[in-house]
Design a protein around this motif. Sequence first.
Motif, PDB file in Angstrom:
ATOM      1  N   GLU A 223      54.597  42.831  44.603  1.00 42.11           N
ATOM      2  CA  GLU A 223      54.661  42.201  43.285  1.00 42.11           C
ATOM      3  C   GLU A 223      54.016  42.994  42.109  1.00 42.11           C
ATOM      4  OE1 GLU A 223      55.982  39.287  40.714  1.00 42.11           O
ATOM      5  OE2 GLU A 223      56.563  39.500  42.867  1.00 42.11           O
ATOM      6  N   GLY A 224      52.753  43.611  42.563  1.00 35.88           N
ATOM      7  CA  GLY A 224      52.188  44.333  41.571  1.00 35.88           C
ATOM      8  C   GLY A 224      52.778  45.476  41.194  1.00 35.88           C
ATOM      9  N   LEU A 225      53.914  45.845  41.653  1.00 38.14           N
ATOM     10  CA  LEU A 225      54.851  47.096  41.246  1.00 38.14           C
ATOM     11  C   LEU A 225      55.792  46.709  40.232  1.00 38.14           C
ATOM     12  CD1 LEU A 225      54.995  49.092  44.616  1.00 38.14           C
ATOM     13  CD2 LEU A 225      53.343  49.551  42.748  1.00 38.14           C
ATOM     14  N   ARG A 226      56.280  45.222  40.464  1.00 41.45           N
ATOM     15  CA  ARG A 226      57.557  44.688  39.865  1.00 41.45           C
ATOM     16  C   ARG A 226      57.206  44.597  38.116  1.00 41.45           C
ATOM     17  NH1 ARG A 226      60.308  40.068  43.449  1.00 41.45           N
ATOM     18  NH2 ARG A 226      61.082  39.769  41.446  1.00 41.45           N
ATOM     19  N   THR A 227      58.173  44.796  37.547  1.00 42.46           N
ATOM     20  CA  THR A 227      58.283  44.632  35.966  1.00 42.46           C
ATOM     21  C   THR A 227      58.992  43.211  35.604  1.00 42.46           C
ATOM     22  OG1 THR A 227      60.339  45.587  36.051  1.00 42.46           O
ATOM     23  CG2 THR A 227      58.624  47.037  35.807  1.00 42.46           C
ATOM     24  N   ASP A 228      59.293  42.489  36.606  1.00 39.60           N
ATOM     25  CA  ASP A 228      60.175  41.261  36.046  1.00 39.60           C
ATOM     26  C   ASP A 228      59.167  39.962  36.619  1.00 39.60           C
ATOM     27  OD1 ASP A 228      60.491  41.520  38.839  1.00 39.60           O
ATOM     28  OD2 ASP A 228      62.520  40.757  38.895  1.00 39.60           O
ATOM     29  N   SER A 229      57.890  39.875  36.697  1.00 36.65           N
ATOM     30  CA  SER A 229      57.196  39.051  37.347  1.00 36.65           C
ATOM     31  C   SER A 229      57.027  37.846  36.421  1.00 36.65           C
ATOM     32  CB  SER A 229      55.646  39.410  37.635  1.00 36.65           C
ATOM     33  OG  SER A 229      55.572  40.681  38.562  1.00 36.65           O
ATOM     34  N   LEU A 230      56.958  36.758  37.133  1.00 31.69           N
ATOM     35  CA  LEU A 230      56.461  35.333  36.325  1.00 31.69           C
ATOM     36  C   LEU A 230      54.994  35.551  36.388  1.00 31.69           C
ATOM     37  CD1 LEU A 230      58.460  32.794  38.351  1.00 31.69           C
ATOM     38  CD2 LEU A 230      59.166  33.838  36.146  1.00 31.69           C
ATOM     39  N   TYR A 231      54.516  35.035  35.110  1.00 36.92           N
ATOM     40  CA  TYR A 231      53.140  35.120  34.906  1.00 36.92           C
ATOM     41  C   TYR A 231      52.345  33.635  34.977  1.00 36.92           C
ATOM     42  CZ  TYR A 231      53.259  40.216  34.391  1.00 36.92           C
ATOM     43  OH  TYR A 231      53.451  41.462  34.755  1.00 36.92           O
ATOM     44  N   LEU A 232      51.391  33.451  35.306  1.00 33.65           N
ATOM     45  CA  LEU A 232      50.686  32.212  35.197  1.00 33.65           C
ATOM     46  C   LEU A 232      49.826  32.056  33.873  1.00 33.65           C
ATOM     47  CD1 LEU A 232      50.302  29.613  37.158  1.00 33.65           C
ATOM     48  CD2 LEU A 232      48.200  30.752  38.188  1.00 33.65           C
ATOM     49  N   VAL A 233      48.936  32.986  33.953  1.00 40.77           N
ATOM     50  CA  VAL A 233      48.175  32.977  32.455  1.00 40.77           C
ATOM     51  C   VAL A 233      47.904  34.541  32.190  1.00 40.77           C
ATOM     52  CG1 VAL A 233      45.883  32.518  31.503  1.00 40.77           C
ATOM     53  CG2 VAL A 233      46.935  31.106  33.126  1.00 40.77           C
ATOM     54  N   GLY A 234      48.024  34.993  31.212  1.00 39.72           N
ATOM     55  CA  GLY A 234      47.991  36.473  30.899  1.00 39.72           C
ATOM     56  C   GLY A 234      48.560  37.212  31.781  1.00 39.72           C
ATOM     57  N   ASP A 235      47.661  38.139  32.187  1.00 44.84           N
ATOM     58  CA  ASP A 235      48.508  39.087  33.374  1.00 44.84           C
ATOM     59  C   ASP A 235      48.369  38.690  34.704  1.00 44.84           C
ATOM     60  OD1 ASP A 235      48.856  40.933  31.210  1.00 44.84           O
ATOM     61  OD2 ASP A 235      46.856  41.814  31.426  1.00 44.84           O
ATOM     62  N   LEU A 236      48.025  37.244  34.884  1.00 47.58           N
ATOM     63  CA  LEU A 236      47.911  36.967  36.150  1.00 47.58           C
ATOM     64  C   LEU A 236      49.298  36.552  36.849  1.00 47.58           C
ATOM     65  CD1 LEU A 236      45.338  36.428  38.109  1.00 47.58           C
ATOM     66  CD2 LEU A 236      45.508  33.919  37.265  1.00 47.58           C
ATOM     67  N   ARG A 237      49.663  37.478  37.488  1.00 50.39           N
ATOM     68  CA  ARG A 237      51.052  37.126  38.158  1.00 50.39           C
ATOM     69  C   ARG A 237      51.138  35.989  38.985  1.00 50.39           C
ATOM     70  NH1 ARG A 237      53.867  42.604  38.126  1.00 50.39           N
ATOM     71  NH2 ARG A 237      52.429  43.957  37.271  1.00 50.39           N
ATOM     72  N   THR A 238      52.102  34.983  39.035  1.00 52.84           N
ATOM     73  CA  THR A 238      52.278  33.868  39.697  1.00 52.84           C
ATOM     74  C   THR A 238      52.431  34.299  41.165  1.00 52.84           C
ATOM     75  OG1 THR A 238      53.277  32.867  37.768  1.00 52.84           O
ATOM     76  CG2 THR A 238      53.388  31.532  39.955  1.00 52.84           C
ATOM     77  N   ALA A 239      53.345  34.931  41.639  1.00 57.90           N
ATOM     78  CA  ALA A 239      53.534  35.366  42.900  1.00 57.90           C
ATOM     79  C   ALA A 239      52.511  35.683  43.719  1.00 57.90           C
ATOM     80  CB  ALA A 239      54.752  36.370  43.011  1.00 57.90           C
ATOM     81  N   GLN A 240      51.525  36.648  42.914  1.00 59.79           N
ATOM     82  CA  GLN A 240      50.315  36.993  43.545  1.00 59.79           C
ATOM     83  C   GLN A 240      49.386  35.826  43.788  1.00 59.79           C
ATOM     84  OE1 GLN A 240      49.347  40.470  41.028  1.00 59.79           O
ATOM     85  NE2 GLN A 240      49.728  41.631  42.780  1.00 59.79           N
ATOM     86  N   VAL A 241      49.205  35.202  42.979  1.00 62.17           N
ATOM     87  CA  VAL A 241      48.321  33.818  43.044  1.00 62.17           C
ATOM     88  C   VAL A 241      48.777  33.068  44.043  1.00 62.17           C
ATOM     89  CG1 VAL A 241      47.580  31.763  42.061  1.00 62.17           C
ATOM     90  CG2 VAL A 241      47.637  33.891  40.636  1.00 62.17           C
ATOM     91  N   VAL A 242      50.070  32.639  44.135  1.00 59.54           N
ATOM     92  CA  VAL A 242      50.488  31.926  45.294  1.00 59.54           C
ATOM     93  C   VAL A 242      50.556  32.623  46.615  1.00 59.54           C
ATOM     94  CG1 VAL A 242      52.819  30.858  46.400  1.00 59.54           C
ATOM     95  CG2 VAL A 242      52.356  30.760  43.770  1.00 59.54           C
ATOM     96  N   SER A 243      50.630  33.970  46.867  1.00 63.86           N
ATOM     97  CA  SER A 243      50.623  34.547  48.031  1.00 63.86           C
ATOM     98  C   SER A 243      48.972  34.599  48.589  1.00 63.86           C
ATOM     99  CB  SER A 243      50.975  36.140  47.925  1.00 63.86           C
ATOM    100  OG  SER A 243      52.396  36.124  47.347  1.00 63.86           O
ATOM    101  N   LEU A 244      48.247  34.923  47.462  1.00 63.85           N
ATOM    102  CA  LEU A 244      46.786  34.852  47.726  1.00 63.85           C
ATOM    103  C   LEU A 244      46.324  33.419  48.472  1.00 63.85           C
ATOM    104  CD1 LEU A 244      44.160  36.844  48.019  1.00 63.85           C
ATOM    105  CD2 LEU A 244      43.735  36.070  45.643  1.00 63.85           C
TER     106      LEU A 244
END
Length: 269
Positions: A223-244
């Motif tokens: 997800e950190g490589l993608r350019t179409d991420s959904l964001y939670l807040v600012g630069d915080l990618r939703t998929a990364q937060v959910v994954s963690l």
Amino acid sequence: MDSVLLAIDPIAFQLGPLTIRWYGVIIAFGILIAFLVAQKEMVKRGFHQEYLTDLLLWAIPLAIIGARIYYVIFKWENYADNPIDAFKIWEGGIAIHGALIASFLTAYVFTRIRKDSFLKVTDIVAPSILIGQTVGRWGNFINQEAHGGEVTRTFLENLFIPNWIIKQMNIDGKYYHPTFLYESVWNLTGVVILILLRKVNLLRGEMFLFYLTWYSVGRFFIEGLRTDSLYLVGDLRTAQVVSLITIIVAVIIFVYRRFILKVKVRYQE
């Protein structure tokens, strides 16, 4: 112009006014393969032959709805002025995490109603979920979406991937990370490991927990490589937060069940 000519047509065929896209065909194919693999194991484990079909009749449509709702929530700025657009799923915009959440909730309710073990069912279907995800990512490839940032052609050639993939990653004259491929390969590796783990006869629920952890680890980094991420807040990618969060919860549950509850029920039981 050259990149446009080389791009794969996302439309598979026309049925009168109905347009059938490769994305839908590939997703359907992935579901079919996943179903056949899971069905064989379900019957082997003592479930009725129609059990999985009955579950999927609820899970598939609800997964689509869940995928859309999840996407709209984190892209609400696109729909706030005209909420009716949120229903136009044919214009694109779904998220796999939303589909998974809806599917697991559906399976939980379904198994409770049938008085079966949710963990037993999810253990059985875990490899098949990854199969569906492995195949489904190729729909993104056809659509030239869900890719990563810009790279050089030399970079892609050094990955030793086929030229037809490299050509498809040429979008408007620029080459991009084939993140769909990274995730597809990661998921396929997980399928192999999960199938091998069936022979280890883990405790009930651990196949499912492994699936959650394996997929989430791969998704977090890709997800950190993608350019179409959904964001939670600012630069915080939703998929990364959910994954963690998923990784942490899965590991805690694994440790709690195995070493504190000392669950004895095995996968094969």
